[in-house]
Design a protein around this motif. Structure first.
Motif, PDB file in Angstrom:
ATOM      1  N   LYS A   1       0.795  -1.223   0.000  1.00 25.87           N
ATOM      2  CA  LYS A   1       0.000   0.000   0.000  1.00 25.87           C
ATOM      3  C   LYS A   1       0.829   1.276   0.000  1.00 25.87           C
ATOM      4  CE  LYS A   1      -0.303  -0.280   4.940  1.00 25.87           C
ATOM      5  NZ  LYS A   1      -0.999  -0.387   6.149  1.00 25.87           N
ATOM      6  N   HIS A   2       2.134   1.165   0.155  1.00 26.18           N
ATOM      7  CA  HIS A   2       2.980   2.363   0.253  1.00 26.18           C
ATOM      8  C   HIS A   2       3.631   2.676  -1.086  1.00 26.18           C
ATOM      9  CE1 HIS A   2       2.625   2.235   4.601  1.00 26.18           C
ATOM     10  NE2 HIS A   2       2.947   0.963   4.561  1.00 26.18           N
ATOM     11  N   LYS A   3       3.535   3.928  -1.485  1.00 23.79           N
ATOM     12  CA  LYS A   3       4.290   4.338  -2.665  1.00 23.79           C
ATOM     13  C   LYS A   3       5.681   4.736  -2.193  1.00 23.79           C
ATOM     14  CE  LYS A   3       2.333   9.008  -2.713  1.00 23.79           C
ATOM     15  NZ  LYS A   3       1.631  10.007  -3.516  1.00 23.79           N
ATOM     16  N   ALA A   4       6.661   4.530  -3.055  1.00 22.57           N
ATOM     17  CA  ALA A   4       8.048   4.788  -2.668  1.00 22.57           C
ATOM     18  C   ALA A   4       8.825   5.402  -3.821  1.00 22.57           C
ATOM     19  CB  ALA A   4       8.726   3.483  -2.231  1.00 22.57           C
ATOM     20  N   ILE A   5       9.837   6.143  -3.434  1.00 23.33           N
ATOM     21  CA  ILE A   5      10.843   6.624  -4.374  1.00 23.33           C
ATOM     22  C   ILE A   5      12.102   5.817  -4.062  1.00 23.33           C
ATOM     23  CG2 ILE A   5      12.266   8.555  -5.153  1.00 23.33           C
ATOM     24  CD1 ILE A   5       9.455   9.254  -5.769  1.00 23.33           C
ATOM     25  N   PHE A   6      12.558   5.048  -5.031  1.00 22.61           N
ATOM     26  CA  PHE A   6      13.813   4.322  -4.917  1.00 22.61           C
ATOM     27  C   PHE A   6      14.896   5.207  -5.511  1.00 22.61           C
ATOM     28  CE2 PHE A   6      10.618   1.066  -4.782  1.00 22.61           C
ATOM     29  CZ  PHE A   6      11.110   0.133  -3.871  1.00 22.61           C
ATOM     30  N   LEU A   7      15.957   5.424  -4.755  1.00 21.73           N
ATOM     31  CA  LEU A   7      17.043   6.291  -5.198  1.00 21.73           C
ATOM     32  C   LEU A   7      18.347   5.519  -5.263  1.00 21.73           C
ATOM     33  CD1 LEU A   7      16.360   9.343  -2.832  1.00 21.73           C
ATOM     34  CD2 LEU A   7      15.718   9.152  -5.245  1.00 21.73           C
TER      35      LEU A   7
END
Length: 188
Positions: A5-11
């Motif tokens: 359910k969590h949106k994420a930014i992968f860096l």
């Protein structure tokens, strides 16, 4: 299995968060890319988890240790927190298939462009890959994201050079993490 359910930014770290330094492992050699901390804060405020995925072949080559990397990453987390830009987690790959020593010399599923680091963080944090984004400075960063099912791919110009004519049309190019964050938050 955790509900995703969590949106994420992968860096990616080197060339995205910090200026590119070969085998960076010392705090005194760390320099943030322009407005990076502001960008991470903006992305957090937009509701994204911040997750770093970084190849660290310098460990495998014996240039520094996992403890050295963890010390630097702990420092990075504190520096970001001081400025309201939290880091949720990170994963690293110390392996290299040919140029490493001992247990680190092997093919693995975590070294980008393989998706292993991303898949482990996706599982651990219940990440919704359809609403998540990978930001990198090399094709291998975005190839790993594609293999992990992440739909949105951002290439930034603050790290390794690349030929824009060879960038796949589904990838988007930005000057920096900050310029991407400005664009993303303006869309909301």
């Amino acid at each position: 299995m955790m509900e995703r359910k969590h949106k994420a930014i992968f860096l990616d770290r080197d060339g995205v968060i910090n200026k590119e330094v070969n085998y960076l492992h010392r705090i005194e050699d760390f320099t943030f890319t322009h407005n990076c901390i502001i960008a991470i804060k903006m992305l957090r405020e937009a509701g994204y988890k911040i997750l770093i995925v970084t190849n660290q072949a310098g460990i495998g080559r014996g240039y520094y240790t996992e403890a050295d990397l963890n010390k630097l990453m702990h420092w990075l987390k504190i520096e970001l927190q001081k400025n309201g830009a939290d880091l949720d987690d990170y994963a690293f790959c110390p392996h290299h298939p040919t140029d490493a020593i001992g247990k680190y010399k092997r093919h693995c599923k975590c070294r980008k462009p393989e998706p292993g680091m991303l898949l482990s963080l996706i599982e651990k944090h219940g990440v919704d890959v359809a609403n998540s984004i990978m930001v990198g400075d090399k094709f291998s960063d975005l190839e790993a994201a594609q293999a992990a099912g992440i739909q949105k791919h951002i290439l930034v110009k603050t790290g390794h050079e690349f030929d824009e004519n060879n960038v796949p049309s589904q990838w988007h190019i930005f000057e920096s993490l900050h310029s991407f964050a400005l664009h993303l938050t303006k869309e909301k």
